[in-house]
Design a protein around this motif. Structure first.
Motif, short mmCIF file in Angstrom:
data_model
loop_
_atom_site.label_atom_id
_atom_site.label_comp_id
_atom_site.label_asym_id
_atom_site.label_seq_id
_atom_site.Cartn_x
_atom_site.Cartn_y
_atom_site.Cartn_z
N LYS A 36 -0.31 4.19 -5.37
CA LYS A 36 0.47 5.33 -4.92
C LYS A 36 0.09 6.55 -5.75
O LYS A 36 -0.47 6.43 -6.83
N VAL A 37 0.42 7.72 -5.22
CA VAL A 37 0.06 8.96 -5.91
C VAL A 37 0.76 9.05 -7.27
O VAL A 37 0.19 9.53 -8.25
N LEU B 110 -7.02 11.64 -3.61
CA LEU B 110 -5.91 12.02 -2.73
C LEU B 110 -6.37 12.07 -1.28
O LEU B 110 -5.65 11.63 -0.38
N GLU B 111 -7.57 12.60 -1.05
CA GLU B 111 -8.10 12.63 0.31
C GLU B 111 -8.30 11.22 0.85
O GLU B 111 -7.99 10.92 2.01
N TYR B 112 -8.79 10.31 -0.02
CA TYR B 112 -8.99 8.92 0.41
C TYR B 112 -7.66 8.25 0.73
O TYR B 112 -7.54 7.55 1.75
N LEU B 113 -6.65 8.45 -0.10
CA LEU B 113 -5.36 7.81 0.12
C LEU B 113 -4.70 8.33 1.41
O LEU B 113 -4.10 7.55 2.17
N VAL B 114 -4.80 9.64 1.66
CA VAL B 114 -4.21 10.20 2.88
C VAL B 114 -4.92 9.65 4.12
O VAL B 114 -4.27 9.26 5.10
N ARG B 115 -6.26 9.62 4.08
CA ARG B 115 -7.00 9.11 5.24
C ARG B 115 -6.70 7.64 5.48
O ARG B 115 -6.50 7.20 6.62
N GLN B 116 -6.64 6.85 4.40
CA GLN B 116 -6.33 5.42 4.55
C GLN B 116 -4.91 5.22 5.05
O GLN B 116 -4.65 4.33 5.87
N LYS B 117 -3.98 6.06 4.60
CA LYS B 117 -2.59 5.96 5.05
C LYS B 117 -2.50 6.22 6.54
O LYS B 117 -1.80 5.49 7.28
N LEU B 118 -3.22 7.24 7.03
CA LEU B 118 -3.19 7.55 8.46
C LEU B 118 -3.80 6.42 9.27
O LEU B 118 -3.29 6.06 10.34
N GLU B 119 -4.90 5.83 8.79
CA GLU B 119 -5.52 4.72 9.50
C GLU B 119 -4.60 3.51 9.55
O GLU B 119 -4.50 2.84 10.59
#
Length: 314
Positions: A189-190, A68-77
């Motif tokens: 996706k989550v 989840l942390e990886y997906l959020v960080r990648q989404k922001l980037e």
């Protein structure tokens, strides 16, 4: 006569050994040990046994917190890159609009001058007038020194670092803002994450961070190391593929909870754990470099690859 003492390399050509020692076209092969592969059921991000395991549709296991942390960080980037792309496109649109307006103004000015008869419209007259003006501007008058604009001369000077023309920045491309799985590279996706309930074979090993054979089949209780395991998606139970025929496909029910399954689409293969045996996975790694540096050689040759991991493979 060929020399075999101190000057054995005193020839008018390079031998294969000399080229390899000099760092030209060097290829290094090494056999990967068991420590270079991720054990079964471990998170592909934290490299440890997951506390809250989830599985992707491609069969990769992750710890929920890390993925989840990886997906959020990648989404922001990705959103930041998409915003930069939108700003670039808006700037290009403004520049195109300004060029169109400038062209329209030039056309209007040319029409006005032609309508009022201010300037001759013959192209030969234009060229002659411009050439005469340039010659008059360059040729100094009698007793007058030629004026040199040093700023204009430095404008495209190669030796002046402050005025050296630089290349235009690379044009950004449109990016997809949907995050992707770090291992398979496919969209993730989550809501696609499937909860997993591993059967622990060695609780002491699990408390120490995990290891090979820490999880076992929920039916046979055999430790899972390199065998093919499957996930029953509705219940999250993990069993070996060898028990599917006798325990799952016969009644199409989960062998642990007894829940009815829709069909084989509820069965998902999990990525197998790696070992140091060539029968299970690819154990040979190659590193090819056309021209190596001293630092690169020192990094490549230091340590044995199974202990040093993937250090040196570039």
């Amino acid at each position: 006569m060929t020399r075999h003492s101190k000057h054995s390399n005193d020839r008018n050509y390079y031998t294969h050994k000399e080229r390899a020692e000099a760092g030209f076209a060097g290829t290094r092969k090494d056999v990967l040990g068991t420590d270079c592969f991720l054990p079964f059921g471990h998170c592909a991000l934290s490299l440890k046994a997951p506390k809250d395991p989830v599985c992707t549709p491609e069969g990769w296991i992750y710890d929920r917190e890390f993925i989840l942390e990886y997906l959020v960080r990648q989404k922001l980037e990705l959103q930041a890159e998409a915003k930069k792309f939108e700003q670039q496109e808006a700037k290009k649109a403004r520049q195109a609009q300004a060029q169109d307006q400038e062209r329209e103004l030039r056309e209007i000015e040319a029409f006005r001058q032609m309508d009022q008869g201010i300037m001759p419209q013959d192209s030969r007259h234009k060229r002659a007038l411009s050439a005469a003006e340039e010659a008059a501007a360059k040729k100094p008058r009698k007793g007058e020194l030629m004026s040199i604009d040093k700023a204009q001369m430095r404008e495209k000077s190669f030796w002046a670092a402050s005025t050296t023309p630089s290349a235009a920045p690379a044009e950004l491309k449109k990016v997809d803002t949907i995050a992707k799985c770090p291992m398979s590279g496919k969209k993730l996706k989550v809501k696609d994450l499937i909860p997993v309930k591993f059967e622990v074979a060695d609780q002491k090993m699990l408390d120490g961070g995990g290891g090979r054979g820490v999880f076992c089949c929920a039916v046979s209780k055999d430790p899972i190391t390199h065998q093919q395991a499957v996930l029953i998606k509705p219940t999250g139970v993990v069993v070996l593929e060898s028990v599917l025929e006798g325990c799952v496909y016969k009644d199409m029910r989960c062998p642990v909870t007894g829940q009815k399954l829709k069909g084989k689409e509820d069965i998902l293969k999990i990525q197998q754990g790696g070992t140091g045996f060539a029968a299970h996975n690819e154990t040979t790694a190659k590193s090819f470099s056309l021209l190596r540096s001293v630092a690169g050689d020192a990094r490549t040759q230091s340590g044995h690859l199974p202990k040093a991991g993937y250090v040196g493979l570039h």
